[in-house]
Design a protein around this motif. Structure first.
Motif, PDB file in Angstrom:
ATOM      1  N   PRO A  28      -0.519  11.938 -19.716  1.00  0.00           N
ATOM      2  CA  PRO A  28      -1.758  11.146 -19.667  1.00  0.00           C
ATOM      3  C   PRO A  28      -1.526   9.660 -19.400  1.00  0.00           C
ATOM      4  O   PRO A  28      -2.329   9.025 -18.716  1.00  0.00           O
ATOM      5  CB  PRO A  28      -2.383  11.381 -21.041  1.00  0.00           C
ATOM      6  CG  PRO A  28      -1.265  11.847 -21.910  1.00  0.00           C
ATOM      7  CD  PRO A  28      -0.330  12.588 -21.025  1.00  0.00           C
ATOM      8  N   THR A  29      -0.437   9.119 -19.918  1.00  0.00           N
ATOM      9  CA  THR A  29      -0.163   7.687 -19.701  1.00  0.00           C
ATOM     10  C   THR A  29       0.119   7.400 -18.239  1.00  0.00           C
ATOM     11  O   THR A  29      -0.410   6.443 -17.650  1.00  0.00           O
ATOM     12  CB  THR A  29       1.031   7.233 -20.561  1.00  0.00           C
ATOM     13  OG1 THR A  29       0.744   7.493 -21.938  1.00  0.00           O
ATOM     14  CG2 THR A  29       1.288   5.742 -20.368  1.00  0.00           C
ATOM     15  N   LEU A  30       0.955   8.233 -17.621  1.00  0.00           N
ATOM     16  CA  LEU A  30       1.290   8.039 -16.210  1.00  0.00           C
ATOM     17  C   LEU A  30       0.096   8.318 -15.308  1.00  0.00           C
ATOM     18  O   LEU A  30      -0.130   7.604 -14.326  1.00  0.00           O
ATOM     19  CB  LEU A  30       2.469   8.937 -15.821  1.00  0.00           C
ATOM     20  CG  LEU A  30       3.827   8.555 -16.422  1.00  0.00           C
ATOM     21  CD1 LEU A  30       4.897   9.558 -15.993  1.00  0.00           C
ATOM     22  CD2 LEU A  30       4.230   7.144 -16.008  1.00  0.00           C
ATOM     23  N   VAL A  31      -0.663   9.340 -15.634  1.00  0.00           N
ATOM     24  CA  VAL A  31      -1.853   9.644 -14.832  1.00  0.00           C
ATOM     25  C   VAL A  31      -2.845   8.485 -14.889  1.00  0.00           C
ATOM     26  O   VAL A  31      -3.481   8.140 -13.889  1.00  0.00           O
ATOM     27  CB  VAL A  31      -2.507  10.957 -15.313  1.00  0.00           C
ATOM     28  CG1 VAL A  31      -3.858  11.174 -14.630  1.00  0.00           C
ATOM     29  CG2 VAL A  31      -1.585  12.137 -15.034  1.00  0.00           C
ATOM     30  N   GLN A  32      -2.980   7.873 -16.061  1.00  0.00           N
ATOM     31  CA  GLN A  32      -3.853   6.711 -16.187  1.00  0.00           C
ATOM     32  C   GLN A  32      -3.347   5.556 -15.327  1.00  0.00           C
ATOM     33  O   GLN A  32      -4.138   4.782 -14.775  1.00  0.00           O
ATOM     34  CB  GLN A  32      -3.932   6.268 -17.656  1.00  0.00           C
ATOM     35  CG  GLN A  32      -4.912   5.143 -17.925  1.00  0.00           C
ATOM     36  CD  GLN A  32      -6.358   5.559 -17.689  1.00  0.00           C
ATOM     37  OE1 GLN A  32      -6.814   6.583 -18.200  1.00  0.00           O
ATOM     38  NE2 GLN A  32      -7.087   4.766 -16.917  1.00  0.00           N
ATOM     39  N   ALA A  33      -2.018   5.449 -15.192  1.00  0.00           N
ATOM     40  CA  ALA A  33      -1.435   4.363 -14.395  1.00  0.00           C
ATOM     41  C   ALA A  33      -1.774   4.484 -12.920  1.00  0.00           C
ATOM     42  O   ALA A  33      -1.697   3.495 -12.174  1.00  0.00           O
ATOM     43  CB  ALA A  33       0.084   4.342 -14.583  1.00  0.00           C
ATOM     44  N   ILE A  34      -2.159   5.685 -12.472  1.00  0.00           N
ATOM     45  CA  ILE A  34      -2.523   5.850 -11.065  1.00  0.00           C
ATOM     46  C   ILE A  34      -3.701   4.957 -10.702  1.00  0.00           C
ATOM     47  O   ILE A  34      -3.806   4.475  -9.567  1.00  0.00           O
ATOM     48  CB  ILE A  34      -2.839   7.335 -10.765  1.00  0.00           C
ATOM     49  CG1 ILE A  34      -1.586   8.190 -10.922  1.00  0.00           C
ATOM     50  CG2 ILE A  34      -3.405   7.492  -9.351  1.00  0.00           C
ATOM     51  CD1 ILE A  34      -1.803   9.671 -10.659  1.00  0.00           C
ATOM     52  N   SER A  35      -4.593   4.715 -11.664  1.00  0.00           N
ATOM     53  CA  SER A  35      -5.747   3.850 -11.393  1.00  0.00           C
ATOM     54  C   SER A  35      -5.289   2.432 -11.050  1.00  0.00           C
ATOM     55  O   SER A  35      -5.827   1.785 -10.146  1.00  0.00           O
ATOM     56  CB  SER A  35      -6.686   3.820 -12.599  1.00  0.00           C
ATOM     57  OG  SER A  35      -7.226   5.102 -12.856  1.00  0.00           O
ATOM     58  N   VAL A  36      -4.276   1.942 -11.764  1.00  0.00           N
ATOM     59  CA  VAL A  36      -3.725   0.604 -11.480  1.00  0.00           C
ATOM     60  C   VAL A  36      -3.036   0.611 -10.117  1.00  0.00           C
ATOM     61  O   VAL A  36      -3.203  -0.321  -9.317  1.00  0.00           O
ATOM     62  CB  VAL A  36      -2.732   0.185 -12.578  1.00  0.00           C
ATOM     63  CG1 VAL A  36      -2.110  -1.162 -12.247  1.00  0.00           C
ATOM     64  CG2 VAL A  36      -3.426   0.134 -13.935  1.00  0.00           C
ATOM     65  N   ALA A  77       0.829  -1.210   0.000  1.00  0.00           N
ATOM     66  CA  ALA A  77       0.000   0.000   0.000  1.00  0.00           C
ATOM     67  C   ALA A  77       0.862   1.258   0.000  1.00  0.00           C
ATOM     68  O   ALA A  77       0.589   2.216  -0.730  1.00  0.00           O
ATOM     69  CB  ALA A  77      -0.942  -0.008   1.201  1.00  0.00           C
ATOM     70  N   ALA A  78       1.923   1.270   0.820  1.00  0.00           N
ATOM     71  CA  ALA A  78       2.771   2.451   0.919  1.00  0.00           C
ATOM     72  C   ALA A  78       3.539   2.707  -0.379  1.00  0.00           C
ATOM     73  O   ALA A  78       3.657   3.853  -0.834  1.00  0.00           O
ATOM     74  CB  ALA A  78       3.750   2.298   2.084  1.00  0.00           C
ATOM     75  N   LEU A  79       4.070   1.644  -0.991  1.00  0.00           N
ATOM     76  CA  LEU A  79       4.838   1.802  -2.223  1.00  0.00           C
ATOM     77  C   LEU A  79       3.954   2.272  -3.376  1.00  0.00           C
ATOM     78  O   LEU A  79       4.335   3.174  -4.137  1.00  0.00           O
ATOM     79  CB  LEU A  79       5.528   0.487  -2.588  1.00  0.00           C
ATOM     80  CG  LEU A  79       6.692   0.061  -1.687  1.00  0.00           C
ATOM     81  CD1 LEU A  79       7.192  -1.329  -2.084  1.00  0.00           C
ATOM     82  CD2 LEU A  79       7.830   1.073  -1.760  1.00  0.00           C
ATOM     83  N   THR A  80       2.790   1.677  -3.511  1.00  0.00           N
ATOM     84  CA  THR A  80       1.908   2.058  -4.616  1.00  0.00           C
ATOM     85  C   THR A  80       1.321   3.448  -4.399  1.00  0.00           C
ATOM     86  O   THR A  80       1.176   4.226  -5.348  1.00  0.00           O
ATOM     87  CB  THR A  80       0.777   1.028  -4.803  1.00  0.00           C
ATOM     88  OG1 THR A  80       0.124   0.792  -3.538  1.00  0.00           O
ATOM     89  CG2 THR A  80       1.329  -0.288  -5.325  1.00  0.00           C
ATOM     90  N   PHE A  81       1.004   3.772  -3.148  1.00  0.00           N
ATOM     91  CA  PHE A  81       0.511   5.123  -2.868  1.00  0.00           C
ATOM     92  C   PHE A  81       1.602   6.146  -3.161  1.00  0.00           C
ATOM     93  O   PHE A  81       1.341   7.208  -3.759  1.00  0.00           O
ATOM     94  CB  PHE A  81       0.059   5.241  -1.416  1.00  0.00           C
ATOM     95  CG  PHE A  81      -0.487   6.609  -1.077  1.00  0.00           C
ATOM     96  CD1 PHE A  81      -1.810   6.912  -1.321  1.00  0.00           C
ATOM     97  CD2 PHE A  81       0.332   7.593  -0.539  1.00  0.00           C
ATOM     98  CE1 PHE A  81      -2.318   8.176  -1.040  1.00  0.00           C
ATOM     99  CE2 PHE A  81      -0.161   8.852  -0.256  1.00  0.00           C
ATOM    100  CZ  PHE A  81      -1.490   9.147  -0.500  1.00  0.00           C
ATOM    101  N   GLY A  82       2.830   5.846  -2.745  1.00  0.00           N
ATOM    102  CA  GLY A  82       3.934   6.759  -2.997  1.00  0.00           C
ATOM    103  C   GLY A  82       4.182   6.959  -4.482  1.00  0.00           C
ATOM    104  O   GLY A  82       4.437   8.088  -4.930  1.00  0.00           O
ATOM    105  N   ALA A  83       4.095   5.875  -5.266  1.00  0.00           N
ATOM    106  CA  ALA A  83       4.290   5.984  -6.714  1.00  0.00           C
ATOM    107  C   ALA A  83       3.191   6.825  -7.338  1.00  0.00           C
ATOM    108  O   ALA A  83       3.450   7.687  -8.191  1.00  0.00           O
ATOM    109  CB  ALA A  83       4.316   4.590  -7.345  1.00  0.00           C
ATOM    110  N   GLY A  84       1.954   6.606  -6.911  1.00  0.00           N
ATOM    111  CA  GLY A  84       0.839   7.403  -7.429  1.00  0.00           C
ATOM    112  C   GLY A  84       0.966   8.869  -7.062  1.00  0.00           C
ATOM    113  O   GLY A  84       0.700   9.754  -7.883  1.00  0.00           O
ATOM    114  N   ALA A  85       1.393   9.140  -5.826  1.00  0.00           N
ATOM    115  CA  ALA A  85       1.565  10.518  -5.387  1.00  0.00           C
ATOM    116  C   ALA A  85       2.674  11.203  -6.190  1.00  0.00           C
ATOM    117  O   ALA A  85       2.560  12.380  -6.552  1.00  0.00           O
ATOM    118  CB  ALA A  85       1.889  10.562  -3.896  1.00  0.00           C
ATOM    119  N   ALA A  86       3.755  10.471  -6.465  1.00  0.00           N
ATOM    120  CA  ALA A  86       4.866  11.035  -7.242  1.00  0.00           C
ATOM    121  C   ALA A  86       4.414  11.418  -8.644  1.00  0.00           C
ATOM    122  O   ALA A  86       4.792  12.478  -9.171  1.00  0.00           O
ATOM    123  CB  ALA A  86       6.020  10.030  -7.308  1.00  0.00           C
TER     124      ALA A  86
END
Length: 222
Positions: free
Chosen positions: A57-65, A39-48
């Motif tokens: 747009p590609t990276l922003v879409q990846a936040i959903s994953v 949870a911490a790693l994926t949240f941190g990646a999404g926040a970054a």
């Protein structure tokens, strides 16, 4: 002749009697911590991504994953966390599930990425935000039980950011700063849990046994 020596289990003295720690207890703690790390790693990646690449747009879409992986990791932690009060434990699991269902419904009902929708339409936090209510519950539990500085900071920080964004009274720069602090403190918390001794995370098993007996007694016909 077999020279193997059977290990004698360590007996702990609890508030309502003695108890031992099983392999299953230890495995549950390992899974709890693994869920927190995911949870911490994926949240941190999404926040970054949200902070440094908001127009990709590609990276922003990846936040959903990443959010999906975050939600699953949080669910694993909520399934294996040790909380004495069963109603509180069930409440955290219920709001986690509610947040996931809301996120799924929302993802199928919008055109753009989920993260973009949360930024542009704060009202969706009335559904998605329940996931973070569950996360805040874990932070509160850890702050109360282990007096950790990072969780004492995260417990008010998370609702401050979410409610501030929902109400629209936080400037963008402040929101970004709070999000960055959340991501860093969450990662610090998860990594510190990895190296923490296992037994304290299990808690006093005699309390769990006592509360279970009390519930059974109250449900038995008089």
């Amino acid at each position: 002749m077999d020279s193997a020596v059977n290990e004698t289990p360590v007996v702990y003295s609890g508030q309502f009697g003695d108890y031992t720690i099983t392999k299953g207890d230890r495995r549950g703690v390992v899974l709890y911590r693994a869920g927190l790390v995911v949870a911490a790693l994926t949240f941190g990646a999404g926040a970054a991504i949200a902070l440094f690449f908001p127009h990709n747009p590609t990276l922003v879409q990846a936040i959903s994953v990443l959010y999906t992986l975050f939600w699953l990791g949080l669910g694993l932690s909520l399934a294996t966390i040790h909380i004495y009060l069963v109603p509180l434990h069930r409440l955290l699991q219920a709001v986690w599930l509610g947040g996931g269902v809301a996120s799924l419904v929302l993802s199928h009902g919008i055109d753009g990425p989920l993260a973009q929708t949360v930024m542009q339409r704060p009202a969706v936090l009335w559904g998605v935000g329940f996931t973070f209510v569950a996360l805040t519950g874990i932070f509160f539990k850890e702050a109360f039980c282990f007096d950790r500085l990072e969780t004492k900071l995260l417990t008010p920080l998370v609702p401050l950011l979410l409610l501030g964004h929902l109400a629209g009274w936080l400037p963008l720069g402040v929101e970004q700063g709070l999000l960055a602090a959340w991501a860093v403190l969450f990662l610090v918390f998860a990594l510190r849990k990895v190296v923490q001794p296992i037994v304290p995370d299990i808690g006093d098993k005699s309390v769990f046994t006592y509360l279970k007996q009390q519930r059974s007694a109250s449900q038995s016909p008089s």
